[in-house]
Structures are given as structure tokens and as C-alpha cells.
Motif scaffolding. Structure first.
Motif, PDB file in Angstrom:
ATOM      1  N   HIS A  92       0.864  -1.183   0.000  1.00 48.06           N
ATOM      2  CA  HIS A  92       0.000   0.000   0.000  1.00 48.06           C
ATOM      3  C   HIS A  92       0.901   1.233   0.000  1.00 48.06           C
ATOM      4  O   HIS A  92       1.686   1.426   0.922  1.00 48.06           O
ATOM      5  CB  HIS A  92      -0.943   0.025   1.201  1.00 48.06           C
ATOM      6  N   PRO A  93       0.783   2.077  -1.013  1.00 44.04           N
ATOM      7  CA  PRO A  93       1.787   3.130  -1.165  1.00 44.04           C
ATOM      8  C   PRO A  93       1.759   4.166  -0.044  1.00 44.04           C
ATOM      9  O   PRO A  93       2.783   4.756   0.286  1.00 44.04           O
ATOM     10  CB  PRO A  93       1.414   3.785  -2.498  1.00 44.04           C
ATOM     11  N   GLU A  94       0.601   4.365   0.536  1.00 48.17           N
ATOM     12  CA  GLU A  94       0.503   5.445   1.519  1.00 48.17           C
ATOM     13  C   GLU A  94       0.931   4.991   2.913  1.00 48.17           C
ATOM     14  O   GLU A  94       1.259   5.810   3.764  1.00 48.17           O
ATOM     15  CB  GLU A  94      -0.964   5.940   1.541  1.00 48.17           C
ATOM     16  N   PHE A  95       0.948   3.676   3.132  1.00 44.65           N
ATOM     17  CA  PHE A  95       1.122   3.204   4.505  1.00 44.65           C
ATOM     18  C   PHE A  95       2.345   2.301   4.674  1.00 44.65           C
ATOM     19  O   PHE A  95       2.317   1.334   5.437  1.00 44.65           O
ATOM     20  CB  PHE A  95      -0.154   2.495   4.972  1.00 44.65           C
ATOM     21  N   ALA A  96       3.401   2.594   3.939  1.00 45.54           N
ATOM     22  CA  ALA A  96       4.613   1.786   4.053  1.00 45.54           C
ATOM     23  C   ALA A  96       5.599   2.379   5.058  1.00 45.54           C
ATOM     24  O   ALA A  96       6.539   1.719   5.481  1.00 45.54           O
ATOM     25  CB  ALA A  96       5.285   1.646   2.696  1.00 45.54           C
ATOM     26  N   TYR A  97       5.400   3.661   5.424  1.00 45.59           N
ATOM     27  CA  TYR A  97       6.298   4.303   6.394  1.00 45.59           C
ATOM     28  C   TYR A  97       5.469   4.929   7.506  1.00 45.59           C
ATOM     29  O   TYR A  97       5.445   6.128   7.712  1.00 45.59           O
ATOM     30  CB  TYR A  97       7.211   5.316   5.686  1.00 45.59           C
ATOM     31  N   GLU A 148      -8.666   1.875   5.524  1.00 40.71           N
ATOM     32  CA  GLU A 148      -7.847   2.924   4.896  1.00 40.71           C
ATOM     33  C   GLU A 148      -7.943   4.226   5.700  1.00 40.71           C
ATOM     34  O   GLU A 148      -6.938   4.898   5.956  1.00 40.71           O
ATOM     35  CB  GLU A 148      -8.306   3.157   3.445  1.00 40.71           C
ATOM     36  N   ARG A 172      -5.049   6.253   7.593  1.00 45.94           N
ATOM     37  CA  ARG A 172      -4.677   7.614   7.202  1.00 45.94           C
ATOM     38  C   ARG A 172      -4.620   8.537   8.421  1.00 45.94           C
ATOM     39  O   ARG A 172      -3.700   9.343   8.552  1.00 45.94           O
ATOM     40  CB  ARG A 172      -5.648   8.160   6.145  1.00 45.94           C
ATOM     41  N   ASN A 175      -1.485   7.524  10.291  1.00 48.46           N
ATOM     42  CA  ASN A 175      -0.262   7.914   9.589  1.00 48.46           C
ATOM     43  C   ASN A 175       0.054   9.395   9.795  1.00 48.46           C
ATOM     44  O   ASN A 175       1.204   9.790   9.880  1.00 48.46           O
ATOM     45  CB  ASN A 175      -0.388   7.612   8.094  1.00 48.46           C
ATOM     46  N   GLN A 176      -0.992  10.204   9.883  1.00 43.16           N
ATOM     47  CA  GLN A 176      -0.752  11.638  10.035  1.00 43.16           C
ATOM     48  C   GLN A 176      -0.540  12.059  11.480  1.00 43.16           C
ATOM     49  O   GLN A 176       0.225  12.965  11.757  1.00 43.16           O
ATOM     50  CB  GLN A 176      -1.947  12.420   9.478  1.00 43.16           C
ATOM     51  N   TYR A 177      -1.243  11.397  12.396  1.00 43.60           N
ATOM     52  CA  TYR A 177      -1.232  11.898  13.772  1.00 43.60           C
ATOM     53  C   TYR A 177      -0.531  11.006  14.784  1.00 43.60           C
ATOM     54  O   TYR A 177      -0.348  11.402  15.930  1.00 43.60           O
ATOM     55  CB  TYR A 177      -2.671  12.167  14.233  1.00 43.60           C
ATOM     56  N   ARG A 197       5.715  10.342  16.172  1.00 44.30           N
ATOM     57  CA  ARG A 197       6.932   9.889  15.509  1.00 44.30           C
ATOM     58  C   ARG A 197       8.172  10.342  16.265  1.00 44.30           C
ATOM     59  O   ARG A 197       9.292  10.118  15.814  1.00 44.30           O
ATOM     60  CB  ARG A 197       6.981  10.410  14.073  1.00 44.30           C
ATOM     61  N   ASP A 218     -12.810  11.231   7.642  1.00 46.33           N
ATOM     62  CA  ASP A 218     -12.006  10.847   6.484  1.00 46.33           C
ATOM     63  C   ASP A 218     -12.783   9.881   5.599  1.00 46.33           C
ATOM     64  O   ASP A 218     -12.786   9.977   4.368  1.00 46.33           O
ATOM     65  CB  ASP A 218     -10.699  10.188   6.951  1.00 46.33           C
ATOM     66  N   ASP A 270     -15.553  10.583   2.764  1.00 45.30           N
ATOM     67  CA  ASP A 270     -15.109  10.915   1.429  1.00 45.30           C
ATOM     68  C   ASP A 270     -14.885   9.690   0.524  1.00 45.30           C
ATOM     69  O   ASP A 270     -15.001   9.779  -0.692  1.00 45.30           O
ATOM     70  CB  ASP A 270     -13.790  11.685   1.603  1.00 45.30           C
ATOM     71  N   ILE A 271     -14.550   8.566   1.103  1.00 43.58           N
ATOM     72  CA  ILE A 271     -14.234   7.396   0.265  1.00 43.58           C
ATOM     73  C   ILE A 271     -15.249   6.263   0.413  1.00 43.58           C
ATOM     74  O   ILE A 271     -15.231   5.295  -0.348  1.00 43.58           O
ATOM     75  CB  ILE A 271     -12.826   6.826   0.574  1.00 43.58           C
ATOM     76  N   ARG A 275      -0.371  20.753   7.865  1.00 40.96           N
ATOM     77  CA  ARG A 275      -1.611  20.217   7.352  1.00 40.96           C
ATOM     78  C   ARG A 275      -1.917  20.751   5.965  1.00 40.96           C
ATOM     79  O   ARG A 275      -1.926  21.969   5.765  1.00 40.96           O
ATOM     80  CB  ARG A 275      -2.777  20.600   8.275  1.00 40.96           C
ATOM     81  N   ALA A 318      12.013   7.861   6.283  1.00 35.59           N
ATOM     82  CA  ALA A 318      11.125   7.000   7.062  1.00 35.59           C
ATOM     83  C   ALA A 318       9.923   7.757   7.632  1.00 35.59           C
ATOM     84  O   ALA A 318       9.036   7.149   8.221  1.00 35.59           O
ATOM     85  CB  ALA A 318      11.910   6.351   8.198  1.00 35.59           C
ATOM     86  N   GLY A 360       6.668   8.996   7.038  1.00 35.85           N
ATOM     87  CA  GLY A 360       5.701   8.729   5.975  1.00 35.85           C
ATOM     88  C   GLY A 360       4.509   9.675   5.926  1.00 35.85           C
ATOM     89  O   GLY A 360       3.558   9.419   5.183  1.00 35.85           O
ATOM     90  N   ARG A 361       4.542  10.738   6.701  1.00 35.93           N
ATOM     91  CA  ARG A 361       3.379  11.629   6.689  1.00 35.93           C
ATOM     92  C   ARG A 361       3.159  12.264   5.330  1.00 35.93           C
ATOM     93  O   ARG A 361       2.020  12.532   4.928  1.00 35.93           O
ATOM     94  CB  ARG A 361       3.536  12.715   7.759  1.00 35.93           C
ATOM     95  N   TYR A 418       3.199  11.100   2.504  1.00 35.40           N
ATOM     96  CA  TYR A 418       2.358  10.322   1.582  1.00 35.40           C
ATOM     97  C   TYR A 418       0.889  10.689   1.758  1.00 35.40           C
ATOM     98  O   TYR A 418       0.145  10.827   0.795  1.00 35.40           O
ATOM     99  CB  TYR A 418       2.551   8.819   1.822  1.00 35.40           C
ATOM    100  N   SER A 419       0.474  10.836   3.015  1.00 38.75           N
ATOM    101  CA  SER A 419      -0.928  11.206   3.246  1.00 38.75           C
ATOM    102  C   SER A 419      -1.160  12.676   2.900  1.00 38.75           C
ATOM    103  O   SER A 419      -2.247  13.042   2.444  1.00 38.75           O
ATOM    104  CB  SER A 419      -1.327  10.925   4.706  1.00 38.75           C
ATOM    105  N   ARG A 468      -8.437  15.491  -1.869  1.00 37.75           N
ATOM    106  CA  ARG A 468      -9.392  16.279  -1.091  1.00 37.75           C
ATOM    107  C   ARG A 468      -9.355  17.752  -1.433  1.00 37.75           C
ATOM    108  O   ARG A 468     -10.361  18.434  -1.348  1.00 37.75           O
ATOM    109  CB  ARG A 468      -9.145  16.111   0.410  1.00 37.75           C
ATOM    110  N   TYR A 495       6.248   4.387  -4.427  1.00 38.29           N
ATOM    111  CA  TYR A 495       5.101   4.707  -3.571  1.00 38.29           C
ATOM    112  C   TYR A 495       4.725   6.178  -3.697  1.00 38.29           C
ATOM    113  O   TYR A 495       3.554   6.529  -3.723  1.00 38.29           O
ATOM    114  CB  TYR A 495       5.426   4.400  -2.107  1.00 38.29           C
ATOM    115  N   VAL A 531       0.897   8.022  -4.737  1.00 36.11           N
ATOM    116  CA  VAL A 531       0.019   8.890  -3.947  1.00 36.11           C
ATOM    117  C   VAL A 531      -0.105  10.292  -4.540  1.00 36.11           C
ATOM    118  O   VAL A 531      -0.711  11.161  -3.935  1.00 36.11           O
ATOM    119  CB  VAL A 531       0.461   8.991  -2.465  1.00 36.11           C
ATOM    120  N   GLN A 536      -4.137  -2.097  -4.895  1.00 41.04           N
ATOM    121  CA  GLN A 536      -5.130  -1.202  -4.289  1.00 41.04           C
ATOM    122  C   GLN A 536      -5.275   0.123  -5.041  1.00 41.04           C
ATOM    123  O   GLN A 536      -4.437   0.495  -5.844  1.00 41.04           O
ATOM    124  CB  GLN A 536      -4.801  -0.962  -2.817  1.00 41.04           C
TER     125      GLN A 536
END
Ligand code: HEM
Ligand code: SF4
Lengths: 581, 173
Positions: free
Chosen positions: A156-161, A231, A235, A238-240, A243, A270, A273-274, B63, B85, B87-88, B90-91, B99, B119, B123, B151
Motif C-alpha cells: 500500500h503506497p501510503e502506509f509503508a512508512y 484505509e 490515514r 499515519n498523520q497523527y 513519531r 475521512d 469521502d471514500i 496540514r 522514514a 511517511g506523513r 504520503y498522506s 481532497r 510509492y 500517492v 489497491q
């Protein structure tokens, strides 16, 4: 079970090619170790004390005999003749050479296997119920959903890191055998009042430094929305997710910090929207995948095999094995057999190449060519005719896989510990060995009855210690010695609970006596038919604590070498800790 | 040199990064084609908005919604990867495209390496500024590691199961 089509094959083969080139670049120093580390980790390759360790994904624990034979081949060709089944239904090899890993993975790809996302801060191998498809208490077979999730999460491209690793477990039976409450996401497949299929969704469970039971984010999510809803969870995380501190970076910390209501609000925002978008699952896709998990060609058989009934009256060892290692099957005349990888003296979960070959042959002859790896580090033949049980038992016994201890004291869950792992504070395999030796008497074990003893070599809790009825964990006392903390009252399954620590830690040699004292309290206090965990729940931790600490505990004499023999001086043993894997 | 639309091309944008003693309010934005930090854009909007060519970049902890309604003002939006590493980004990219409706150049800057670029392109990134110590032609190869994906994401509106007819068990060998 699922079989790759051209797309699955292509994706995995391209991965092997990509990884081969990455290894080439590492070996020629085009990539620094820091740059290479996450790449190898996302292919399952860890650096350990002695060598590289390779973790191979066994998707939701399902294996074919062909795949098992490949493990045997790999054990012989690339390792030292054995492998280790883990608590996450995976397989690890301990003595791997970096230069050989591309070939190893290419070999694996020929049997539809890989090490993809078995490590690193990504979505890991999906785990599930080891009795899926055959359990009598099953509501819905979770495996098609697990397979669909496997594909969705692969690359999954968005969730690899992500901030940290992410583990999803899925259960479809009344009893939860997938420990869904201690996963980042736990799904249980359910039917609502209208008979529609969906999931109860838990989020933010986990063990390690902050053991916590997952919170319900949705009581019913229709199955079509599985991928898009997850997903959205990913998401938000991944953002919040944090880290800045690796120990606070799991999703459980985020959920705890903002509260499940706020977390849910963000996810739903989130998702709005999808939802109903193209990521929504289709009936056709579900049916396509589910078709791989239909029942094999069962014969019509009498419910109880007379041969088994008479043999068990004349052979006590067989009777013991039947009692512990054979589970009811939903089809009359069939049984589920658990092959124990917990023979006293052997590291829990270890299997030799020879055993792997034997198991593969047994699967072909007795169980439609399929097997499963369990989170308790055993193997399962799920579709055995009762009339085959006697010959199967004899063969299993001949190869050291018929210890009648499933669910008993010596069926210990155990992490690799200081014998292999750079993060360990203490050894766990030699400790499990010492405890198994002390309580080897099978009649004693049967008298104690069902109990879960889980052990980890450090706070990361790979050995599920928090949810063990008795949990043991190596702790750091800064003196280089080996110290263990003990907890009681943990449990997995429907009544999942985190165990409570009974008091100050013990050293290696004291541990068997500590276990013995805990059992003495149980035997003294138990009501008829009451299991250890129920006694703990009824009387609480206090009587156990009181008795264990009442008099000083002598160190046990009989400490022998490490289970593998390459740590030779256990008495003045000091743990080697390197930096991170 | 950067990678744009799957090719190595020359590039005349500069990325403005604040040094420790500069503030978003006081920093002087050069007259050339500049990609400014989000904070600078927000602090100096009045001055900057009349420029004919302007870019903005987001840090990984910023944001994308802060640019809501104004994404079309920029010729390029960049997202910074402080460490590969982290990865934020990407989102952030996904949200900018899906959006906020951004359709212009979306550029990955910072610790941008070959093995993450596949990757990144999925995105929504269409431009990459690989780390200067790496060979950019080599990095380009990272965009073609895979020819199929399971996906949906920005580059692919349909998941594999809606896009192709996959063999079921009846036809599987
Ligand atoms: C030998 C190398 C291994 C290393 C370096 C390692 C490392 C770790 C770390 C650092 C954690 C804590 C994660 C966190 O708090 O975010 C963890 C958790 C865990 N590991 Fe391992 N592990 C290893 C082997 C294993 C093995 C062999 C098993 C199974 C027998 C296993 C199963 C688990 C489980 C079940 C958890 C706890 C669940 C979770 O929080 O994810 N690990 N591991
Ligand atoms: S619990 Fe600790 S010692 Fe055991 S495998 Fe995990 S990280 Fe290593």
C-alpha cells in the motif's frame, strides 16, 4: 487455500527483483546501512546477534505441504537445518547470509511465499484463527477477508512508512482464537439481526510497554466497507501517530491520547469521502476469493470411529494425546490434530528440516495437503479422518511431535530471547526448557489442566507474556544479570485481560520454583474443575503473591547449557545487547 | 535537475528554507522562481500573491488543509521528507490531490530516495528532487519497480479486482 494468479505471481516476482538490486547496491555500498535497513526489514530480514534472521509470512497461518517442503529445503540450503514458528503464525530462519537472501526469496516465490511486510513500520502479516473453516463454533470463515486484506495491504503506497508497525487480526468464531483485543486493529466477523455480514472493529489494542485492550470503534461495519474503513483508520494514524518517540508511536497511544470518541470522529470524517467509492469490495471479488476456501471433499463417515475408541482404552499415551491434541471437527468422523512443537528440551516452536518434511507428508496423506501454523507455535492438521488418528499419532510420536501437552503447562509460548535477539534483557528459550524439565511429568500437567505460560525476553513482549495466565518477562536491572518479572491473570480470547505483576523480579535459577509455588497455591485453592485462570480471577493475586514471597527461593542447581549450546557459561552469563535490529 | 513526469529534466526553482535566525515574517523572498515554506506564504501572502510564479512547500507536520481554496495559486507544491522514514508526506500528498483538488506539479523534496519513489508516485507526486548525493538517473529506475498494484490510490482509481478479470479457482492451474 488461496492460490496465486498471474497478478500475484508478477507482483511477488517483481519484488524479488527489486530486492535483489537493493542487496546489490548495499553490497557495493551504493546504499548505506541506514538506508538499506528499512528496505531489508520490509522483506523480513533482521540483524540479530549471530547472523541475519529472515521472517517469512505465512498468511493467516495457512500452509500447503509444498510450502512446508520448501521450508525444509531452505532450512537445509540456507540455514542450519531448522526453523522457528512464531507467535504471529510466521516462520523464522536464524542463520541467514545477506548475499543469499535474494536467491532464498526467489526459491520461496516459486511456492507463492515471501517475507514482504513481516517487519518494518508497515502493515504486517494478517493473523487469524488457526481453526478457521473447521471450527465448530465458527460464524463465518474469516480467511477470505484475511486474504483480501493481505492483498490490499501489500505495498500500500501510503502506509509503508507508518509511525510504527501495524498488526491486524481477524476472527470469525464465537471463541476468539486470534487475540483480536491486543492488535492495532482487531476484526471479528459477525452477523447482525438482519443476517447481514460485517465486522465488529476494535482499534488500539496491544502489548509491549503499554499493554492495553483495544477499544470498539464500530460495532457493525458491513463487509463491503472493510477496505475503505481501514484505509481511513490508517490515514488518521499515519498523520497523527507520534513519531518523536518509538515507544509512544503505536496507534494505541494515539487512541488513548485523544480518546476513542475523537479518534472515531476523525476516522469517520475521512471515511465520508471514500465510503462507497471504488475501494468498496464487490460481491464478485469476495466470491472469487471465498471460492478458494471451500470445504475439501469430505467422506461420509460415522461420527465416532470404533478403532480409536478401543485403542484409547488400551494405550494411555494415545489416550492422553487424544485428550489434549485432538480437537472436535464440524464434520462427523473428522478431527483437528495439533502437532506439538513443544517437546521438552526443544526450543518452543522450533522444527527441524526433517520434521518439516514429515509434516508435509502427513498433510498430504491425512489432511488434503494443507496445514496451519498456530499463534501458540504449534502446527495443525485440520481435516484428519478419525480412522487415521492412530497411524498419524505413531508417526508424529516417532518424530517428536506428539507431546500430549497442548494447552498445558509445557505448551509454553516463548520468544527467541537473548540466545538470538539483540533487544533481550534475558534468555527465554533456556528458561522454558528448564521449566519444561521440572514439570515434564505428564500426569502432573494433566492434573494442573489448561494453563498458559507465556515468556518474553524483554519489554517488547513478543512472547505474549501480558496475556498469559502466567506471564514471564525479562527485565533490566542494570547489573547485566538476568531478571524476570512474573504476572498472573492475563488472558487472551473473549475474556482478554492484561496480567498483574506479582512483585519484585527473580533470577533465572529461581524461576522454576516460582512457577511451582504459583501452582501450589492453585492446587490448594481450586474448586472442583476450576482452571488456574478462574482461580486467579476468583481469589485475586494476593494469595499467590503472599505464598511466592513467603520464604526465600533457593536457586535451582540443574542449570545446563543454553538450548542451542552456543552460550556456554550460564552462571556468569551476561546478556549481549546491541543497538537496534 | 529533477525528475518530472518520469524523465530527468532541468529545473530552475529554488527551495527556500529558513535558517535559524530568520522568521517567516522577516525573510526576504528572492525574486526568482521560489518554493517558499507554508509559514512564509501565510505570513507574506499580501506581498507574494501577485507573483506570476510561486511555489509553496509543506513540512511533514503541517496540514494540507491550510491551503484549502488556494492550491491553484501555486505553480508547484512541494512536500518535504525530513527523513525518508517519515511517511506523513504520503498522506499529505494524497489529501492535496484527492481532497483539495490540486492538479499542478506536486514535488517530493528532502530525503527523497529511489526506493521510496514508486510509492510516492502512486500517492500523487509527479516530480521528485532526489537527494543531491544520489545519482538521479539511477533514482529514475525506482519509478518502474512494479507493473501491477492491488489497491486504489491517486494514480489508480480502480483496485485490481475492479480493473481486470482475475482468474478464480475454476481456471487456476
Ligand atoms: C528476534 C527478533 C525480534 C525482534 C528484534 C523483535 C522486536 C519486537 C519489538 C521491538 C516489539 C515491540 C513493538 C512495539 O512496542 O511497538 C515486538 C513486539 C512483538 N513481537 Fe517481536 N521481535 C522479534 C521476534 C519476534 C518473534 C520470534 C515473535 C514471535 C514468536 C514476535 C512476536 C511479536 C509480538 C506478538 C509482539 C507484540 C505485539 C505487538 O505489540 O506488536 N517477535 N517485537
Ligand atoms: S520480547 Fe524482546 S527478547 Fe523477545 S524476541 Fe521480542 S524483542 Fe527479542
Amino acid at each position: 487455500m488461496y492460490k496465486y494468479d498471474v497478478y500475484d505471481h508478477q507482483i511477488v516476482n517483481e519484488r524479488v527483483a527489486q530486492y535483489r538490486d537493493q542487496v546489490r547496491r548495499r553490497l557495493s555500498d551504493e546504499l548505506t546501512e541506514d538506508e538499506f535497513r528499512p528496505l531489508r526489514l520490509q522483506n523480513g530480514l533482521y540483524m540479530q546477534i549471530h547472523a541475519y534472521m529472515l521472517r517469512i509470512a505465512v498468511p493467516y497461518g495457512m500452509l500447503s505441504s509444498t510450502q512446508m517442503r520448501m521450508f525444509a529445503h531452505i532450512a537445509r540450503k540456507y540455514d542450519r537445518g531448522y526453523g522457528h514458528f512464531t507467535t504471529r503464525q510466521n516462520l523464522q530462519f536464524n542463520w541467514i547470509k545477506l548475499e543469499e537472501t535474494p536467491d532464498l526469496l526467489a526459491d520461496l516465490a516459486t511456492v507463492e511465499m515471501h517475507g514482504i511486510q513481516t517487519s518494518g513500520n508497515c502493515i504486517r502479516n494478517i493473523t487469524s484463527d488457526e481453526y478457521a473453516g473447521v471450527a465448530a463454533d465458527e460464524i463465518i470463515d474469516p480467511r477470505p477477508y484475511a486474504e483480501i486484506l493481505r492483498q490490499w495491504s501489500t505495498f500500500h503506497p501510503e502506509f509503508a512508512y507508518l509511525p510504527r508497525k501495524f498488526k491486524i487480526a481477524i476472527n470469525g468464531a464465537i471463541e476468539d482464537r486470534a487475540a483480536i483485543a491486543v492488535h492495532d486493529i482487531g476484526l471479528s466477523v459477525i452477523k447482525n439481526e438482519q443476517g447481514e455480514i460485517g465486522f465488529r472493529v476494535l482499534v488500539g489494542g496491544g502489548t509491549a510497554r503499554t499493554p492495553i485492550i483495544g477499544s470498539e470503534i464500530r460495532d457493525f461495519l458491513p463487509w463491503q466497507h472493510m477496505l475503505t474503513y481501514i484505509e481511513s483508520i490508517m490515514r488518521v494514524y499515519n498523520q497523527y501517530g507520534r513519531r518523536d518517540n518509538m515507544y509512544k508511536s503505536r496507534i494505541k497511544i494515539l487512541v488513548k491520547a485523544i480518546g476513542i470518541e475523537e479518534f472515531r470522529r476523525q476516522v469517520e470524517a475521512d471515511w465520508a469521502d471514500i465510503k462507497d467509492g471504488t475501494g468498496t469490495l464487490t460481491v464478485e471479488e469476495l466470491n472469487r476469493v471465498a471460492a478458494y476456501f471451500t470445504a475439501p471433499a469430505y467422506e461420509t463417515l460415522p461420527a465416532n470411529d470404533p478403532g480409536v475408541a478401543s485403542y484409547k482404552t488400551e494405550n494411555k499415551a494415545f489416550a492422553n494425546w487424544l485428550r489434549r491434541n485432538v480437537k472436535p471437527h464440524k464434520i462427523p468422523g473428522y478431527a483437528v490434530v495439533v502437532l506439538s512443537l513443544k517437546k521438552t528440551g526443544v526450543a518452543p516452536g522450533d522444527a527441524s528440516a526433517e520434521q518439516m518434511d514429515v509434516v508435509a507428508d502427513m498433510a498430504d496423506r491425512f489432511s488434503f495437503g494443507e496445514l496451519r501454523a498456530t499463534h501458540k507455535q504449534n502446527l495443525v492438521l485440520a481435516d484428519v479422518k478419525q480412522s487415521d488418528l492412530i497411524s498419524l499419532w505413531k508417526e508424529a510420536a516417532e518424530h517428536g511431535m506428539a507431546s500430549p501437552n497442548i494447552g498445558l503447562l509445557t505448551d509454553i509460548i516463548c520468544c527467541p530471547g537473548a540466545d538470538f535477539c539483540t533487544l533481550a534483557f534475558a534468555r527465554s528459550i533456556p528458561l522454558s526448557k528448564m521449566i519444561s524439565e521440572r514439570f515434564d511429568n505428564i500426569d502432573f500437567q494433566h492434573d494442573i489442566g489448561e494453563i498458559e505460560l507465556n515468556m518474553s525476553g524483554c519489554v517488547n513482549a513478543c512472547g505474549h507474556n501480558h496475556v498469559g495466565h502466567i506471564g514471564v518477562i525479562g527485565v533490566d536491572k542494570k547489573d547485566g544479570g538476568e531478571w524476570y518479572q512474573v504476572s498472573v491473570g492475563g488472558a487472551q480470547g473473549n475474556d482478554a485481560a492484561i496480567g498483574k505483576i506479582i512483585g519484585p523480579s527473580f533470577n533465572f535459577q529461581q524461576m522454576p520454583e516460582v512457577i511451582d509455588r504459583l501452582l501450589q497455591v492453585y492446587v490448594r485453592e481450586r474448586l472442583e474443575e476450576e482452571l488456574f485462570i478462574d482461580t486467579v480471577r476468583r481469589i485475586g493475586m494476593a494469595p499467590f503473591k503472599e505464598f511466592v514471597y513467603a520464604t526465600p527461593i533457593e536457586a535451582e542447581e540443574s542449570v545446563d547449557k543454553s538450548a542451542y549450546g552456543f552460550i556456554d557459561k550460564p552462571d556468569n552469563y551476561t546478556v549481549q545487547r546491541k543497538s537496534r535490529f | 535537475m529533477i525528475i518530472k513526469n518520469k524523465a530527468v529534466v532541468s529545473d530552475d526553482w529554488t527551495v527556500l528554507r529558513l535558517s535559524e535566525n530568520e522568521t517567516p515574517e522577516s525573510v526576504t523572498v528572492p525574486a526568482a522562481k521560489v518554493i517558499v515554506p507554508l509559514k512564509v506564504w501565510q505570513a507574506q501572502r499580501a506581498k507574494l500573491q501577485n507573483r506570476t510564479e510561486l511555489g509553496v512547500w509543506l513540512a511533514s507536520n503541517e496540514r494540507p488543509e491550510e491551503l484549502k481554496g488556494e492550491v491553484e495559486k501555486f505553480d508547484v507544491i512541494a512536500v518535504d521528507f525530513p527523513k525518508f522514514a517519515d511517511g506523513r508526506g504520503y498522506s499529505i500528498a494524497y489529501n492535496l490531490r484527492a481532497r483539495l483538488g490540486y492538479v499542478g506539479e506536486l514535488r517530493a523534496i528532502g530525503d527523497v530516495l529511489r526506493d521510496q519513489m514508486f510509492y510516492m508516485q502512486r500517492v500523487g507526486f509527479d516530480a521528485f528532487a532526489p537527494r543531491p548525493d544520489k545519482n538521479i538517473h539511477d533514482a529514475l529506475k525506482g519509478l518502474t519497480d512494479f507493473s501491477e498494484t492491488y489497491q486504489t490510490s491517486l494514480d489508480q482509481k480502480l483496485p485490481l479486482f475492479r480493473r481486470v478479470k482475475r482468474d478464480g479457482i475454476a481456471t487456476a492451474g
